[in-house]
Write an enzyme that holds these catalytic residues in place. Structure first.
Site, PDB file in Angstrom:
ATOM      1  N   ASP A  30       0.862  -1.181   0.000  1.00  0.00           N
ATOM      2  CA  ASP A  30       0.000   0.000   0.000  1.00  0.00           C
ATOM      3  C   ASP A  30       0.904   1.238   0.000  1.00  0.00           C
ATOM      4  OD1 ASP A  30      -3.261   0.251   1.091  1.00  0.00           O
ATOM      5  OD2 ASP A  30      -2.043   2.075   0.919  1.00  0.00           O
ATOM      6  N   LEU A  32      -0.194   4.036   1.245  1.00  0.00           N
ATOM      7  CA  LEU A  32      -0.684   4.736   2.444  1.00  0.00           C
ATOM      8  C   LEU A  32      -1.130   6.173   2.171  1.00  0.00           C
ATOM      9  CD1 LEU A  32       1.730   3.350   5.222  1.00  0.00           C
ATOM     10  CD2 LEU A  32      -0.573   2.562   4.624  1.00  0.00           C
ATOM     11  N   ALA A  73      -6.041  -1.358  -5.001  1.00  0.00           N
ATOM     12  CA  ALA A  73      -5.386  -0.050  -4.954  1.00  0.00           C
ATOM     13  C   ALA A  73      -5.908   0.871  -6.057  1.00  0.00           C
ATOM     14  CB  ALA A  73      -3.873  -0.231  -5.084  1.00  0.00           C
ATOM     15  N   TYR A 140     -13.972   7.966 -12.979  1.00  0.00           N
ATOM     16  CA  TYR A 140     -13.718   6.854 -12.052  1.00  0.00           C
ATOM     17  C   TYR A 140     -14.285   5.547 -12.599  1.00  0.00           C
ATOM     18  CZ  TYR A 140     -14.572   3.710  -8.154  1.00  0.00           C
ATOM     19  OH  TYR A 140     -14.646   2.594  -7.375  1.00  0.00           O
TER      20      TYR A 140
HETATM   21  N1  UFG Z   1     -26.049  10.933   0.002  1.00  0.00           N
HETATM   22  C1  UFG Z   1     -26.735  11.957   0.649  1.00  0.00           C
HETATM   23  N2  UFG Z   1     -26.029  12.802   1.453  1.00  0.00           N
HETATM   24  C2  UFG Z   1     -24.689  12.673   1.650  1.00  0.00           C
HETATM   25  C3  UFG Z   1     -23.998  11.616   0.984  1.00  0.00           C
HETATM   26  C4  UFG Z   1     -24.711  10.769   0.175  1.00  0.00           C
HETATM   27  O1  UFG Z   1     -27.956  12.113   0.493  1.00  0.00           O
HETATM   28  O2  UFG Z   1     -24.109  13.494   2.382  1.00  0.00           O
HETATM   29  C5  UFG Z   1     -26.804   9.997  -0.844  1.00  0.00           C
HETATM   30  C6  UFG Z   1     -26.309   9.986  -2.276  1.00  0.00           C
HETATM   31  O3  UFG Z   1     -26.991  10.944  -3.030  1.00  0.00           O
HETATM   32  C7  UFG Z   1     -26.617   8.553  -2.693  1.00  0.00           C
HETATM   33  C8  UFG Z   1     -26.520   7.746  -1.395  1.00  0.00           C
HETATM   34  O4  UFG Z   1     -26.591   8.701  -0.352  1.00  0.00           O
HETATM   35  O5  UFG Z   1     -27.930   8.483  -3.145  1.00  0.00           O
HETATM   36  C9  UFG Z   1     -25.235   6.987  -1.286  1.00  0.00           C
HETATM   37  O6  UFG Z   1     -24.151   7.862  -1.530  1.00  0.00           O
HETATM   38  P1  UFG Z   1     -22.639   7.457  -1.296  1.00  0.00           P
HETATM   39  O7  UFG Z   1     -21.808   8.659  -1.641  1.00  0.00           O
HETATM   40  O8  UFG Z   1     -22.486   6.865   0.050  1.00  0.00           O
HETATM   41  O9  UFG Z   1     -22.407   6.286  -2.329  1.00  0.00           O
HETATM   42  P2  UFG Z   1     -22.598   6.292  -3.914  1.00  0.00           P
HETATM   43  O10 UFG Z   1     -23.803   5.453  -4.197  1.00  0.00           O
HETATM   44  O11 UFG Z   1     -22.588   7.636  -4.508  1.00  0.00           O
HETATM   45  O12 UFG Z   1     -21.200   5.694  -4.327  1.00  0.00           O
HETATM   46  C10 UFG Z   1     -20.942   4.332  -4.291  1.00  0.00           C
HETATM   47  C11 UFG Z   1     -19.452   4.089  -4.150  1.00  0.00           C
HETATM   48  C12 UFG Z   1     -18.708   4.623  -5.347  1.00  0.00           C
HETATM   49  C13 UFG Z   1     -19.295   4.064  -6.584  1.00  0.00           C
HETATM   50  C14 UFG Z   1     -20.775   4.358  -6.622  1.00  0.00           C
HETATM   51  C15 UFG Z   1     -21.466   3.774  -7.797  1.00  0.00           C
HETATM   52  O13 UFG Z   1     -18.981   4.710  -2.992  1.00  0.00           O
HETATM   53  O14 UFG Z   1     -17.361   4.239  -5.259  1.00  0.00           O
HETATM   54  O15 UFG Z   1     -21.391   3.806  -5.469  1.00  0.00           O
HETATM   55  O16 UFG Z   1     -22.689   4.433  -7.982  1.00  0.00           O
HETATM   56  F1  UFG Z   1     -18.736   4.643  -7.667  1.00  0.00           F
END
Ligand code: UFG
Length: 322
Positions: A30, A32, A73, A140
């Protein structure tokens, strides 16, 4: 010995622990930058290495007798990948090419890879199976799709054996409370909800309440990190007779509001909430068809109730070590 690249990160560290608990010898590499040295189980060997430094990779393969690689990673902030695509294409794609070159030059042909449901982009149908079209909507997701495609070419040309695991939303922490989720900056819903409950931030902002879902907030498939860890071991064991892509989710969707309610139940405290606009690039509903993981890997997620996932996350959030 299994090489876990990125084994100091969230999902990597849980996989390292699971492999060690199941009798595997593990070396973690890693850089880090986002990983935590304290997340790496003391039973594993640890090497500071960077995918963009081919010399450090060569040394790693010279030093250890490696039979398979699990590759976590990567940079994984969707928003940042839009602002700084160069960082993502170099680290994620070029980095993986360097890793593959080091592997092949040392005769290592087995790799399990962290892919994502972000490779699908805006869903055309749900639940999403592996045949769903892949049209990622951010750099991404595109880096992860490119790597899946590189694997298929390397399989044909060099006999690479590969399984790409397409995670839905990783969540929770180890049942014994020893490791868990710790991102800086934190952008994910569950840790932010728990921090709001703890009073570490003013409130959780709900990104949009006018989606076409039962309660108007986004629906995601939250999969426990220990279920993900198990799937990685099963995938390593399956590489000898299968290469391809496999979804990892529970198949159950939970809305943002349902997550907040579950967090309030397990913590016994109220979560301060505010309502914000939609976040760009968020599909309304993402949840997995996980039949392929069940059939090919013999995998069955143990955490199918969102409260149980939240309970481990809350236990970690109040006792976290890093
Ligand atoms: N959300 C909120 N408020 C916040 C953060 C998130 O309402 O402060 C909502 C987002 O709109 C989403 C849900 O919570 O609907 C989940 O959001 P996250 O950011 O926790 O996760 P994501 O679904 O956006 O992302 C995840 C992975 C990514 C990946 C993605 C694929 O973390 O690595 O799914 O859609 F790319």
């Amino acid at each position: 010995m299994i090489l876990v690249m990125g084994g100091a990160g969230y999902i990597g560290s849980h996989t390292v622990k699971h492999l060690l608990d199941n009798g595997y010898q593990v070396v973690v590499a890693d850089n880090l930058i986002y990983g935590h040295r304290a997340a790496v189980d003391a039973r594993a060997a640890f090497i500071h290495a960077d995918l963009l430094d081919p010399y450090s990779l060569d040394q790693l393969f010279n030093k250890f007798e490696i039979s398979a690689v699990i590759h976590f990673a990567a940079f994984a902030y969707v928003g940042e990948s839009v602002q700084e695509p160069q960082k993502y294409y170099f680290n994620n794609v070029q980095g993986t090419l360097n890793l593959l070159r080091a592997m092949l030059s040392h005769g290592v042909k087995d790799i399990v890879f962290s892919s994502t449901c972000a490779t699908y982009g805006e869903p055309v149908y749900t639940p999403i199976d592996e045949k769903h079209p892949q049209n990622p909507i951010n750099p991404y997701g595109r880096t992860k799709l490119m790597i899946e495609q590189i694997f298929a070419d390397y399989e044909r040309a060099y006999g690479l054996r590969h399984i790409s695991l397409r995670y839905f939303n990783a969540a929770g922490a180890s049942a014994d409370g020893s490791i868990g989720e710790s991102h800086n900056p934190e952008t994910h819903l569950i840790p932010l909800v728990l921090k709001a409950i703890k009073g570490e931030c003013k409130a959780i902002s709900i990104f949009g309440t006018d989606y076409d879902t039962p309660d108007g907030t986004c629906v995601r498939d939250y999969i426990h990190v220990e279920d993900l860890a198990l799937a990685h071991r099963l995938a390593v064991e399956k590489l000898k007779d299968y290469s391809g892509c496999i979804n990892l989710g529970t198949g159950i969707g939970s809305s943002v509001k349902e997550i907040i309610v579950a967090a309030e139940q397990v913590s016994g405290k109220k979560c301060p909430v505010e309502y914000g606009p939609r976040r760009a690039g968020d599909p309304a509903k993402l949840f997995a068809d996980n039949q392929k993981a069940k059939t090919i890997l013999g995998w069955n997620p143990q955490y199918t109730h969102i409260q149980d996932i939240l309970r481990t996350a809350w236990n970690w959030e109040v006792n976290k070590r890093y």
